[in-house]
Design a protein around this motif. Structure first.
Motif, PDB file in Angstrom:
ATOM      1  N   ASN A 171     -11.370 -20.377  10.708  1.00 12.67           N
ATOM      2  CA  ASN A 171     -12.144 -20.652   9.894  1.00 12.67           C
ATOM      3  C   ASN A 171     -12.682 -19.492   9.091  1.00 12.67           C
ATOM      4  OD1 ASN A 171     -14.124 -22.285   8.250  1.00 12.67           O
ATOM      5  ND2 ASN A 171     -15.621 -21.753   9.401  1.00 12.67           N
ATOM      6  N   VAL A 172     -12.795 -18.377   9.715  1.00 13.86           N
ATOM      7  CA  VAL A 172     -13.451 -17.029   9.437  1.00 13.86           C
ATOM      8  C   VAL A 172     -12.213 -16.332   8.567  1.00 13.86           C
ATOM      9  CG1 VAL A 172     -14.129 -14.814   9.960  1.00 13.86           C
ATOM     10  CG2 VAL A 172     -15.244 -16.965  11.033  1.00 13.86           C
ATOM     11  N   GLU A 173     -10.872 -16.311   9.191  1.00 17.17           N
ATOM     12  CA  GLU A 173      -9.992 -15.633   8.393  1.00 17.17           C
ATOM     13  C   GLU A 173      -9.663 -16.489   6.933  1.00 17.17           C
ATOM     14  OE1 GLU A 173      -7.364 -14.329  12.124  1.00 17.17           O
ATOM     15  OE2 GLU A 173      -6.775 -16.450  11.748  1.00 17.17           O
ATOM     16  N   ARG A 174      -9.988 -18.024   7.250  1.00 17.07           N
ATOM     17  CA  ARG A 174      -9.679 -18.743   5.916  1.00 17.07           C
ATOM     18  C   ARG A 174     -10.654 -18.084   4.958  1.00 17.07           C
ATOM     19  NH1 ARG A 174     -12.522 -22.671   4.049  1.00 17.07           N
ATOM     20  NH2 ARG A 174     -13.329 -23.128   5.920  1.00 17.07           N
ATOM     21  N   LEU A 175     -11.752 -17.865   5.310  1.00 20.66           N
ATOM     22  CA  LEU A 175     -12.877 -17.417   4.375  1.00 20.66           C
ATOM     23  C   LEU A 175     -12.481 -16.249   3.704  1.00 20.66           C
ATOM     24  CD1 LEU A 175     -16.193 -18.770   6.221  1.00 20.66           C
ATOM     25  CD2 LEU A 175     -15.405 -19.670   3.937  1.00 20.66           C
ATOM     26  N   ASN A 221     -19.356  -8.303   6.659  1.00 16.10           N
ATOM     27  CA  ASN A 221     -19.932  -9.185   7.504  1.00 16.10           C
ATOM     28  C   ASN A 221     -19.039  -9.868   8.317  1.00 16.10           C
ATOM     29  OD1 ASN A 221     -22.615  -8.027   7.202  1.00 16.10           O
ATOM     30  ND2 ASN A 221     -22.893  -9.327   5.467  1.00 16.10           N
ATOM     31  N   LEU A 222     -17.978 -10.657   7.600  1.00 15.97           N
ATOM     32  CA  LEU A 222     -17.124 -11.561   8.282  1.00 15.97           C
ATOM     33  C   LEU A 222     -16.160 -10.752   9.326  1.00 15.97           C
ATOM     34  CD1 LEU A 222     -16.291 -13.972   5.083  1.00 15.97           C
ATOM     35  CD2 LEU A 222     -17.635 -14.493   7.195  1.00 15.97           C
ATOM     36  N   ASN A 223     -15.782  -9.390   8.520  1.00 18.09           N
ATOM     37  CA  ASN A 223     -15.118  -8.840   9.567  1.00 18.09           C
ATOM     38  C   ASN A 223     -15.448  -8.364  10.792  1.00 18.09           C
ATOM     39  OD1 ASN A 223     -12.326  -8.556   8.353  1.00 18.09           O
ATOM     40  ND2 ASN A 223     -13.123  -7.343   6.780  1.00 18.09           N
ATOM     41  N   LYS A 224     -16.940  -8.209  10.904  1.00 17.22           N
ATOM     42  CA  LYS A 224     -17.880  -7.965  11.869  1.00 17.22           C
ATOM     43  C   LYS A 224     -17.725  -9.195  13.064  1.00 17.22           C
ATOM     44  CE  LYS A 224     -21.459  -5.549  11.253  1.00 17.22           C
ATOM     45  NZ  LYS A 224     -22.772  -5.270  10.803  1.00 17.22           N
ATOM     46  N   ILE A 225     -17.959 -10.387  11.921  1.00 13.84           N
ATOM     47  CA  ILE A 225     -17.968 -11.556  12.800  1.00 13.84           C
ATOM     48  C   ILE A 225     -16.764 -11.823  13.587  1.00 13.84           C
ATOM     49  CG2 ILE A 225     -17.908 -14.057  12.528  1.00 13.84           C
ATOM     50  CD1 ILE A 225     -20.184 -13.827  10.446  1.00 13.84           C
ATOM     51  N   LEU A 226     -15.650 -11.562  12.874  1.00 10.94           N
ATOM     52  CA  LEU A 226     -14.159 -11.935  13.402  1.00 10.94           C
ATOM     53  C   LEU A 226     -13.788 -10.899  14.429  1.00 10.94           C
ATOM     54  CD1 LEU A 226     -11.581 -13.263  12.850  1.00 10.94           C
ATOM     55  CD2 LEU A 226     -10.860 -11.377  11.330  1.00 10.94           C
ATOM     56  N   HIS A 227     -14.607  -9.638  14.342  1.00  7.55           N
ATOM     57  CA  HIS A 227     -14.170  -8.576  15.636  1.00  7.55           C
ATOM     58  C   HIS A 227     -15.037  -9.260  16.633  1.00  7.55           C
ATOM     59  CE1 HIS A 227     -14.170  -5.016  17.787  1.00  7.55           C
ATOM     60  NE2 HIS A 227     -15.508  -4.952  17.957  1.00  7.55           N
ATOM     61  N   ASN A 228     -16.227  -9.929  16.501  1.00  9.64           N
ATOM     62  CA  ASN A 228     -16.898 -10.428  17.735  1.00  9.64           C
ATOM     63  C   ASN A 228     -16.186 -11.625  18.157  1.00  9.64           C
ATOM     64  OD1 ASN A 228     -19.175  -8.765  17.300  1.00  9.64           O
ATOM     65  ND2 ASN A 228     -20.329  -9.919  16.081  1.00  9.64           N
ATOM     66  N   GLN A 277     -22.901 -19.335  15.939  1.00 10.91           N
ATOM     67  CA  GLN A 277     -21.758 -18.372  14.872  1.00 10.91           C
ATOM     68  C   GLN A 277     -21.718 -19.124  13.538  1.00 10.91           C
ATOM     69  OE1 GLN A 277     -17.636 -17.583  15.676  1.00 10.91           O
ATOM     70  NE2 GLN A 277     -18.394 -15.582  16.252  1.00 10.91           N
ATOM     71  N   SER A 278     -21.603 -20.297  13.387  1.00 10.73           N
ATOM     72  CA  SER A 278     -21.472 -21.355  12.326  1.00 10.73           C
ATOM     73  C   SER A 278     -22.781 -20.975  11.366  1.00 10.73           C
ATOM     74  CB  SER A 278     -21.362 -22.668  12.584  1.00 10.73           C
ATOM     75  OG  SER A 278     -20.108 -22.792  13.075  1.00 10.73           O
ATOM     76  N   ALA A 279     -23.812 -20.845  11.896  1.00 12.06           N
ATOM     77  CA  ALA A 279     -25.011 -20.667  11.391  1.00 12.06           C
ATOM     78  C   ALA A 279     -25.028 -19.270  10.626  1.00 12.06           C
ATOM     79  CB  ALA A 279     -26.468 -20.814  12.300  1.00 12.06           C
ATOM     80  N   GLN A 280     -24.481 -18.121  11.465  1.00 17.14           N
ATOM     81  CA  GLN A 280     -24.581 -16.864  10.962  1.00 17.14           C
ATOM     82  C   GLN A 280     -23.647 -16.719   9.881  1.00 17.14           C
ATOM     83  OE1 GLN A 280     -22.401 -14.512  14.015  1.00 17.14           O
ATOM     84  NE2 GLN A 280     -23.580 -12.769  13.683  1.00 17.14           N
ATOM     85  N   ILE A 281     -22.327 -17.404   9.803  1.00 13.24           N
ATOM     86  CA  ILE A 281     -21.561 -17.419   8.595  1.00 13.24           C
ATOM     87  C   ILE A 281     -22.427 -18.090   7.407  1.00 13.24           C
ATOM     88  CG2 ILE A 281     -19.456 -18.178   7.755  1.00 13.24           C
ATOM     89  CD1 ILE A 281     -18.182 -17.854  10.756  1.00 13.24           C
ATOM     90  N   GLN A 282     -22.949 -19.149   7.659  1.00 14.09           N
ATOM     91  CA  GLN A 282     -23.520 -19.949   6.827  1.00 14.09           C
ATOM     92  C   GLN A 282     -24.608 -19.115   6.021  1.00 14.09           C
ATOM     93  OE1 GLN A 282     -25.561 -23.466   7.822  1.00 14.09           O
ATOM     94  NE2 GLN A 282     -25.768 -24.205   5.668  1.00 14.09           N
ATOM     95  N   LYS A 283     -25.348 -18.377   6.658  1.00 21.07           N
ATOM     96  CA  LYS A 283     -26.492 -17.529   6.098  1.00 21.07           C
ATOM     97  C   LYS A 283     -25.785 -16.231   5.150  1.00 21.07           C
ATOM     98  CE  LYS A 283     -29.929 -20.010   7.866  1.00 21.07           C
ATOM     99  NZ  LYS A 283     -30.527 -20.608   6.985  1.00 21.07           N
ATOM    100  N   LEU A 335     -11.551 -22.251  24.611  1.00 19.98           N
ATOM    101  CA  LEU A 335     -10.516 -21.064  24.019  1.00 19.98           C
ATOM    102  C   LEU A 335     -10.235 -21.838  22.679  1.00 19.98           C
ATOM    103  CD1 LEU A 335      -8.978 -18.442  24.076  1.00 19.98           C
ATOM    104  CD2 LEU A 335      -7.071 -19.643  25.090  1.00 19.98           C
ATOM    105  N   LEU A 336     -10.054 -23.010  22.407  1.00 21.69           N
ATOM    106  CA  LEU A 336      -9.646 -23.777  21.290  1.00 21.69           C
ATOM    107  C   LEU A 336     -10.671 -23.688  20.237  1.00 21.69           C
ATOM    108  CD1 LEU A 336      -7.611 -26.981  22.804  1.00 21.69           C
ATOM    109  CD2 LEU A 336      -6.421 -24.905  21.784  1.00 21.69           C
ATOM    110  N   GLU A 337     -11.958 -23.990  20.930  1.00 24.34           N
ATOM    111  CA  GLU A 337     -12.898 -23.849  19.970  1.00 24.34           C
ATOM    112  C   GLU A 337     -13.151 -22.534  19.341  1.00 24.34           C
ATOM    113  OE1 GLU A 337     -16.719 -26.327  20.858  1.00 24.34           O
ATOM    114  OE2 GLU A 337     -15.868 -25.843  22.726  1.00 24.34           O
ATOM    115  N   VAL A 338     -12.933 -21.515  20.086  1.00 26.19           N
ATOM    116  CA  VAL A 338     -13.107 -20.009  19.752  1.00 26.19           C
ATOM    117  C   VAL A 338     -11.674 -19.868  18.491  1.00 26.19           C
ATOM    118  CG1 VAL A 338     -12.531 -17.639  20.197  1.00 26.19           C
ATOM    119  CG2 VAL A 338     -14.027 -19.182  21.742  1.00 26.19           C
ATOM    120  N   LYS A 339     -10.589 -20.388  18.835  1.00 25.08           N
ATOM    121  CA  LYS A 339      -9.558 -20.148  17.895  1.00 25.08           C
ATOM    122  C   LYS A 339      -9.785 -20.815  16.598  1.00 25.08           C
ATOM    123  CE  LYS A 339      -5.860 -18.905  21.140  1.00 25.08           C
ATOM    124  NZ  LYS A 339      -4.347 -19.483  21.751  1.00 25.08           N
ATOM    125  N   ALA A 340     -10.456 -21.997  16.656  1.00 25.79           N
ATOM    126  CA  ALA A 340     -10.680 -22.886  15.537  1.00 25.79           C
ATOM    127  C   ALA A 340     -11.702 -21.834  14.575  1.00 25.79           C
ATOM    128  CB  ALA A 340     -11.039 -24.202  15.885  1.00 25.79           C
TER     129      ALA A 340
END
Length: 455
Positions: free
Chosen positions: A226-230, A188-195, A422-428, A217-222
């Motif tokens: 975060n997703v890569e760290r997870l 699921n996280l890889n799918k989010i990372l792809h998005n 997207q944060s809500a998505q990851i949290q769920k 763009l900075l917000e997207v990279k941040a």
């Protein structure tokens, strides 16, 4: 170059197939666990040791056969006379008859003459070979009571081994299902990372045409970081799980096949759980031990009867004239303790109290297990409802994110709004994983209580 890439791709496919082939299924791992786990092996040795102790007590029924070989040299009057008598070689001269028949001059009372040969004999060697057999005929049921105690102790050690095996199976099964949950979360996280990567490219394009700002763009990279760290954390957890599975199986494990289905709810009734629970079985065996200990205490009121027989031969040389000097003794002994200051009655009273205490502990164990079962059932039902709700919330979070991503492209919402969704998505996703972990843990805990489902 294309040929090189094709060859590398083919090699990777072969490597992946080999990994899949060597990967352990859960049933294979459980079979290995029984034979390879070090704690289970140690518990097996404890059972064997308990069986050996039981055989030690049982052997007392057969008595004992001993061989004794005495070798001595002495000029002590009593010893020398006894040596000769035991060897059946005593003569009248050994009683000092030489001095009696020819008393020293001036002696008036011949009875007061000291026999020199008897009082001051020369040195004599003594060799005695003796074979003796002793057997208890009746011990007041003490031996049979101790046999029962050791038999119950062996059963308790077997239950201890079974409990350890059940615990290790629980840990192994949980590790497998934890791996499956990690794989699902990583997917699921890889799918989010792809998005996010798509969103990053879209943002760059929109910046180029003036429809977005660099801060977007900075917000997207941040968020991408975060997703890569997870993901890094989850891959690290997978690595730790492999280490733990290797520890449980006492061998290196690099690949497993995680179960694809969710853990079903066990169908044990409360009555079945109580009848299968190892702690309750151990408490029952403990009560049986207390009953046998009471019987052993009551043995003090009974007499004990034993029999023995021995054959021996003695001479001043080793096995000299063994057949002529042989002797035998057979006999029996009854021993009955008629009074010992009330010690036996005090021991019996103590054993009765210990038995009653064990009985109450058994009832307490049953009540405690029943309470645990009710609590786990309630927790599983609550977690099932939580998982169902989180799945719906995740579906909603996914739909909302897709909607906000489209609206961002149309400049209807800001990048911050998209990131929040997207944060809500990851949290769920993370909440769902935690809930599923909790459910698996409780189900396996329930199985442990019932000493259930081996595979």
């Amino acid at each position: 170059m294309k040929k090189l890439i094709s060859m590398l791709s083919f090699a990777l496919v072969l490597s992946a197939n080999d990994t899949t082939t060597n990967a352990l299924t859960l049933s294979q791992a459980l079979e290995l666990l029984q034979s390879q786990n070090l704690e289970i092996k140690a518990a097996t040795y404890d059972v064997q040791s308990a069986k050996a102790k039981k055989d030690t007590v049982s052997g007392m029924n057969w008595g004992k056969l001993t061989f004794e070989q005495d070798m001595a040299r002495s000029n002590d009057a009593g010893n020398v006379f006894g040596f000769k008598l035991t060897s059946r070689e005593a003569t009248f001269g050994d009683f000092g008859f030489a001095d009696f028949l020819s008393p020293p001059p001036g002696t008036t009372d011949v009875l007061k003459v000291q026999p020199n040969d008897l009082n001051y004999p020369g040195y004599r060697n003594f060799f005695q070979s003796k074979l003796k057999y002793e057997v208890p005929l009746f011990t007041g049921f003490a031996i049979s009571s101790y046999e029962n105690i050791m038999d119950e102790m062996t059963k308790i050690k077997s239950l201890d081994k079974e409990k350890i095996a059940t615990e290790k199976m629980y840990e192994l099964k949980k590790s497998y299902y934890d791996m499956a949950l990690l794989d699902s979360s990583i997917k699921n996280l890889n799918k989010i990372l792809h998005n996010i990567n798509i969103l990053e490219n879209t943002t760059k394009t929109m910046i180029d045409v003036g429809y977005a700002k660099k801060v977007d763009l900075l917000e997207v990279k941040a968020k991408k970081g975060n997703v890569e760290r997870l993901l890094i954390q989850m891959y690290a957890n997978k690595k730790l799980l492999y280490h733990y599975i290797s520890f449980l199986l006492n061998q290196k494990v690099d690949a497993i096949i995680p179960p694809k289905s969710e853990v079903p709810m066990p169908k044990f009734s409360d009555k079945e759980v109580l009848s299968r629970n190892i702690d309750i079985k151990k408490a029952n065996e403990g009560l049986a031990i207390r009953k046998s200990m009471l019987d052993a205490s009551e043995a003090g009121y009974y007499p004990t009867v034993g029999a023995f027989g021995e054959v021996a031969t003695a001479d001043d040389t080793f096995l000299g004239d063994a057949n002529d000097h042989k002797a035998y003794t057979v006999g029996a002994r009854l021993s009955w303790n008629l009074f010992n200051g009330g010690i036996d009655s005090a021991k019996i009273e103590k054993s009765k109290i210990e038995k009653m205490k064990m009985q109450s502990q058994l009832e307490l164990a049953k009540e405690g297990i029943a309470l645990k079962v009710a609590k786990i059932r309630t927790q599983i039902e609550s977690t099932d409802a939580e998982i169902a709700s989180l799945k719906r919330e995740l579906d909603l979070a996914n739909a909302i994110y897709d909607n906000y991503e489209g609206r961002y492209k149309e400049k209807l919402v800001s990048m911050s709004d998209v990131i929040i969704k997207q944060s809500a998505q990851i949290q769920k996703i993370l909440q769902l994983q935690i809930a599923k972990n909790k459910r698996i843990e409780k189900i396996f805990e329930f199985e442990k209580l019932a000493n259930g489902e081996k595979y």
